[in-house]
Scaffold this active site. Structure first.
Site, PDB file in Angstrom:
ATOM      1  N   ASP A   1      -6.880  -5.225   6.474  1.00  0.00           N
ATOM      2  CA  ASP A   1      -6.536  -5.648   5.116  1.00  0.00           C
ATOM      3  C   ASP A   1      -5.918  -7.043   5.143  1.00  0.00           C
ATOM      4  OD1 ASP A   1      -6.420  -5.484   2.387  1.00  0.00           O
ATOM      5  OD2 ASP A   1      -4.586  -4.283   2.321  1.00  0.00           O
TER       6      ASP A   1
ATOM      7  N   GLY B   1       4.475   1.582  -0.965  1.00  0.00           N
ATOM      8  CA  GLY B   1       5.541   1.751  -1.941  1.00  0.00           C
ATOM      9  C   GLY B   1       6.240   0.420  -2.089  1.00  0.00           C
ATOM     10  N   LYS B   2       7.351   0.437  -2.736  1.00  0.00           N
ATOM     11  CA  LYS B   2       8.026  -0.818  -3.064  1.00  0.00           C
ATOM     12  C   LYS B   2       8.773  -1.397  -1.853  1.00  0.00           C
ATOM     13  CE  LYS B   2       8.375  -0.361  -7.984  1.00  0.00           C
ATOM     14  NZ  LYS B   2       8.061   1.049  -8.297  1.00  0.00           N
TER      15      LYS B   2
ATOM     16  N   GLY C   1       0.807  -1.212   0.000  1.00  0.00           N
ATOM     17  CA  GLY C   1       0.000   0.000   0.000  1.00  0.00           C
ATOM     18  C   GLY C   1       0.842   1.265   0.000  1.00  0.00           C
TER      19      GLY C   1
END
Ligand SMILES: *[C@@H]1O[C@H](CO)[C@@H](O)[C@H](O)[C@H]1NC(C)=O
Ligand SMILES: *[C@@H]1O[C@H](CO)[C@@H](O)[C@H](O)[C@H]1NC(C)=O
Ligand SMILES: *[C@@H]1O[C@H](CO)[C@@H](O)[C@H](O)[C@H]1NC(C)=O
Ligand SMILES: *[C@@H]1O[C@H](CO)[C@@H](O)[C@H](O)[C@H]1NC(C)=O
Ligand SMILES: *[C@@H]1O[C@H](CO)[C@@H](O)[C@H](O)[C@H]1NC(C)=O
Ligand SMILES: *[C@@H]1O[C@H](CO)[C@@H](O)[C@H](O)[C@H]1NC(C)=O
Length: 893
Positions: A706, A594-595, A592
């Site tokens: 989530d 970034g990498k 959610g």
């Protein structure tokens, strides 16, 4: 109705054409002799029993003789009274009066993990003068494919087509003598297909028919070169149907053009009398449990006035088969893929009707029907297969050494014993005593890693004893008596025999006394004579323990332990983050924020570094929330935060590295390393533990928000930990049981009550957990990418659960290797998590307790059960191609 029986006769005739070559057969074959035949890429075409290679007159496909491909069986020629127009490849055959199983091994150039169409043809032609058609079994590798019963085969024999994605670089096609006549085969063909078409999902697809609708039934069938994949298209036209055709080219422009339906097939179609009349047909699957897949191919071939379009709907048994209607474009093909869920039934009635409001009658250009075939039996470990094949080749062994060495058990190779305890069968003993072996001991024996016993006694083997015998970890018995070995016995081998971990027998060799030990001990006997059975048992136990130890060692190797991370919670500068990640060299994931990059701390401990992308609109607040939460939350089933970086705009989170990635990857169809049932239950218990800690162990409680399979990470030894609290919020108080903030969660896992009310609470996590459980049980994703539409796992699973068939519920890749009662229990637990009304869902602590019971149930069962006793009963599929084909008929209206 009357016309239906007409059609049966017509279809029989149509199918017969498969083996008919029209006129100029045989002639001209010799002109090809001696020259290299032009191969067609991706094709293997074998004319069994043929004396020579040739190019087929009609298709121009080069066929090779099977002389070099098989060393058993005898060549026969069909009776001269056979129809004169039979195809060249039907004229000869190879019959197998000897041996129970005889196999051809196909080695397609592209090897494993590619999609192939395999076709076996059988034309009896009274070759043995007995006028009695045999019945025998056809196997695809280690699994049954078909019972070949030629009783009603018609004048030109039969062929069977199957689509298969092999997991090995070779495909065995075997004929099994079941005591009802001598097996034989006329020809064997393999065609490489595009990997995107006819998805098999770990099974195989047997083809019941490919029908070119609207083509004149007296025309011959369509195949190569019109069909680049050499599919066979039989003409089909019912009496009430009006044939239509075009001379224009039909294009395949849509995404499914990899199906590459031949232009000649698409250029003919049938339409009904008028728009109120449907085009109806039915077929009867081999049995009511056969999972059928139907591919419809449409193309508009009539130019409609004012550029109007024909619109169709398809009905199955009077209900809508497709939710959407189908609109056709002029001279453009469209393939309607089968619905994600296979269709079943004793009889399947299809009707193609004009969509509501459409004034054009429905049309159909082509249709293909498949039945899926389970492939439950696993092949022997590949390195064992390769090793034993080399041994077979080196010593020119024939025996019954064909097909898979261990599977099916009843046909395992003479002289071999296999272990079936583990998921993959392996060779544990080789007995080639008195087999006329010459030369040295093959080095390939060193690749039989699981071997426990090797008997090469009473042969003519020469040379020294190889060192590798001492390196095989499980080898405890080697019998080399009565050979011509020379040289010294390797010291390691001697040592093992002194230790009593290996029983080595080398006497009756001409020069047995050259070893160091021998020289010292003079008359000392190397042979530790016949092992008492109790010793054997002890050795076996030792062997099992050593295996377990190795297994454990492997699984624990290299893992990052909790303790060495804990002490290092700390803040890092951005420049340190750069150096930890080696300038962000390796991306290992995204989230959610970034990498996520692979990193290495100074002490070589691997970490996962999540770099908050500055552009991320989720921004600072969530970063802070996650960092703060994770720093205080520690549990063995939650991913630990090792440190973080908070330097102006540059923000990163440094987590413990989870070697085995996430659960989503492990459950994916792309993962060939299928998780066992036991592993899955353990993961479920772990994840429930983690969630239970978040909900009930933290004050205030933490809602994950989530939870999904891609947020459940796995350590090197498959311990599950929950990750990504990016969307979590700390509750103000326990009683304030809901917080509404920005939308969160992932499609497929979202609590329906939350979707309706916007209230997120613990029970929303329980719902998501239920979905995760179903994914673990079924091996399917929360949202299945359907061919026409996406299907939610619950919509898919409800009817199957209702049908009470647990074998269809549980991941087919487990091949029935689970216990029914623990599987049912798991399903019940998952069901308890997903009521649409949140208050009806249990607390996660209850779910955890139930899951632990479920795991205990599986463990006790496993210790009681013998292997394989839970394998699903295979459903006999008795009906043959012809029987089914003859049942495709127009629906009486
Ligand atoms: C799998 O192997 C078992 C045991 O050898 C055999 O009985 C069974 O028929 C096989 N199943 C299939 C589908 O071939
Ligand atoms: C072969 O098929 C015929 C006709 O369908 C049937 O009568 C016969 O029983 C079958 N034979 C075997 C051994 O299944
Ligand atoms: C459509 O065709 C059917 C069958 O031929 C016939 O019974 C029916 O009357 C026709 N309907 C119209 C509207 O022409
Ligand atoms: C299929 O159609 C036939 C004839 O109209 C009917 O008798 C049969 O019940 C239908 N079968 C199903 C499963 O709908
Ligand atoms: C190997 O087979 C022979 C007979 O073929 C038998 O006498 C011998 O005991 C077998 N060896 C082992 C280790 O089982
Ligand atoms: C070994 O060779 C002898 C003599 O040629 C033969 O009689 C015997 O059948 C052979 N044995 C095997 C197992 O091939």
């Amino acid at each position: 109705m009357n016309s239906a029986s007409n059609l049966k006769a017509r279809l029989l005739f149509v199918l017969a054409i498969t083996f008919v070559g029209n006129s100029r057969v045989a002639a001209g074959n010799n002109q090809n002799a001696g020259r290299k035949l032009d191969e067609i890429p991706g094709f293997i075409s074998i004319d069994c029993g043929s004396n020579e290679d040739y190019i087929d007159e009609q298709t121009k496909i080069p066929y090779v003789s099977d002389k070099e491909l098989i060393d058993t069986g005898i060549v026969k020629t069909v009776s001269p009274e056979s129809p004169r127009n039979i195809r060249q490849n039907a004229k000869n055959l190879r019959s197998f009066p000897q041996g129970t199983r005889n196999c051809y091994t196909l080695r397609p150039e592209k090897g494993k993990n590619n999609n192939y169409l395999i076709r076996a043809r059988f034309f009896y032609g009274n070759y043995d003068g007995k006028n009695q058609t045999p019945v025998f079994d056809l196997h695809l590798g280690v699994n049954e494919w078909k019972t070949v019963n030629l009783t009603n085969a018609g004048p030109y024999g039969v062929h069977y087509d199957i689509i298969h994605v092999p997991l090995m670089d070779y495909i065995d096609v075997c004929l099994i003598n079941t005591g009802r006549g001598v097996p034989f085969i006329s020809s064997l063909e393999l065609r490489l297909l595009d990997n995107s078409i006819y998805p098999t999902q770990g099974r195989a697809l047997t083809k019941l028919g490919g029908l070119d609708v609207g083509r004149n039934p007296s025309d011959s069938d369509v195949r190569y070169p019109d069909d680049g994949y050499d599919r066979i298209w039989n003409p089909l036209l019912f009496d009430q149907w009006i044939p239509i055709s075009t001379s224009s080219t039909v294009y395949s422009l849509s995404t499914d053009n990899a199906y590459n339906i031949p232009d000649v097939v698409l250029r003919t179609a049938a339409k009904s009398q008028n728009s109120t009349t449907p085009l109806s047909f039915y077929f009867s699957p081999p049995d009511s449990l056969s999972q059928c897949y139907v591919y419809f191919h449409f193309a508009e071939i009539e130019k409609l006035e004012n550029g109007q379009q024909r619109e169709l709907t398809i009905l199955l048994n009077g209900e809508r088969y497709l939710t959407e209607s189908v609109t056709l474009d002029y001279l453009n093909s469209r393939t309607i893929l089968p619905t994600e869920l296979a269709i079943m039934g004793e009889r399947l009635n299809f009707s193609i009707t004009a969509a509501e409001g459409s004034k054009f009658p429905p049309i159909l250009n082509a249709v293909e029907i498949f039945v899926s075939k389970e492939l439950p039996n696993k092949t022997t470990a590949i390195q064992d297969v390769e090793a034993i094949m080399e041994i077979k080749k080196l010593y020119k062994l024939t025996r019954n050494w064909q097909g898979d060495p261990c599977v099916p058990r009843e046909y395992s190779w003479d002289g071999l014993h296999c272990s079936y305890i583990y998921n993959i069968p392996s060779i544990i003993s080789v007995n080639l005593s008195s087999s006329n072996l010459t030369g040295k001991i093959a080095t390939s024996f060193s690749n039989l890693k699981a071997i426990e016993s090797l008997d090469l006694s009473y042969n003519d083997l020469t040379g020294p004893l190889p060192e590798f015998l001492a390196q095989l970890p499980n080898l405890y018995s080697v019998d080399l008596r009565g050979n011509k070995f020379t040289g010294s016995i390797p010291e390691d081998l001697l040592q093992k025999s002194r230790d009593g971990t290996l029983v080595l027998s080398v006497n009756e060799n001409p020069d047995p006394c050259q070893s160091v030990a021998c020289k010292r001990g003079k008359k000392k006997e190397f042979v530790i004579p016949v092992v008492a059975s109790s010793t054997a048992a002890v050795l076996l136990l030792l062997f099992i323990f050593s295996r377990l130890a190795i297994y454990k060692q492997k699984r624990h190797g290299g893992m990052v332990t909790k303790s060495n991370i804990k002490s290092k919670n700390q803040q890092y500068s951005y420049s340190e983050v750069v150096s930890i990640t080696n300038n962000f060299e390796t991306i290992i994931g995204g989230g959610g924020f970034g990498k996520v990059y692979l990193g290495k701390l100074k002490d070589e401990i691997q970490v996962a570094v999540k770099l908050l992308s500055p552009s991320s609109n989720q921004g600072y607040k969530e970063f802070q929330a996650e960092a703060q939460l994770l720093m205080i939350v520690h549990h063995r089933n939650l991913v630990s935060l090792v440190g973080y970086c908070d330097e102006d705009d540059q923000k990163a989170l440094i987590y413990e590295y989870m070697e085995n990635g996430n659960l989503h990857q492990h459950l994916s169809v792309k993962n060939t390393n299928v998780m066992t049932w036991n592993e899955r239950l353990n993961i479920a218990v772990d994840a429930a533990h983690g969630l239970e800690y978040l909900h009930n162990g933290c004050k205030p409680p933490i809602i994950h928000r989530d939870l999904k399979t891609s947020n459940i990470l796995l350590t090197g030894h498959m311990q599950a930990k929950i990750a990504d609290f990016g969307l979590s919020r700390i509750f103000a108080t326990e009683s304030d049981s809901h917080v509404s903030t920005c939308p969160a969660g992932t499609l497929g896992y979202l609590d329906p009550e939350y979707q309706a009310s916007g209230n997120f609470n613990k029970k929303s996590d329980v719902y998501s957990f239920g979905i995760v459980l179903f994914e673990l049980i079924t091996g399917r994703p929360a949202i299945m990418r359907g061919l026409e539409k996406n299907i939610h796992i619950l919509d898919w699973i409800y009817p199957i659960i209702e049908s009470g068939d647990i074998q269809s519920v549980v991941d087919p890749r487990l091949q029935g290797k689970f216990h029914t009662n623990s599987a049912w229990k798991a399903v019940e637990i998952a069901l308890s998590c997903i009521p649409p009304i949140a208050s009806l869902r249990p607390d996660i602590s209850q779910v955890l307790a139930e899951l632990k019971e479920c795991l205990a149930l599986e463990m006790t069962n496993a210790s009681l059960a013998t292997e394989c006793n839970m394998a699903p009963s295979s459903i006999p599929l008795e009906t043959s191609y012809l029987e089914l084909e003859s049942d495709i008929a127009a629906l009486a209206r």
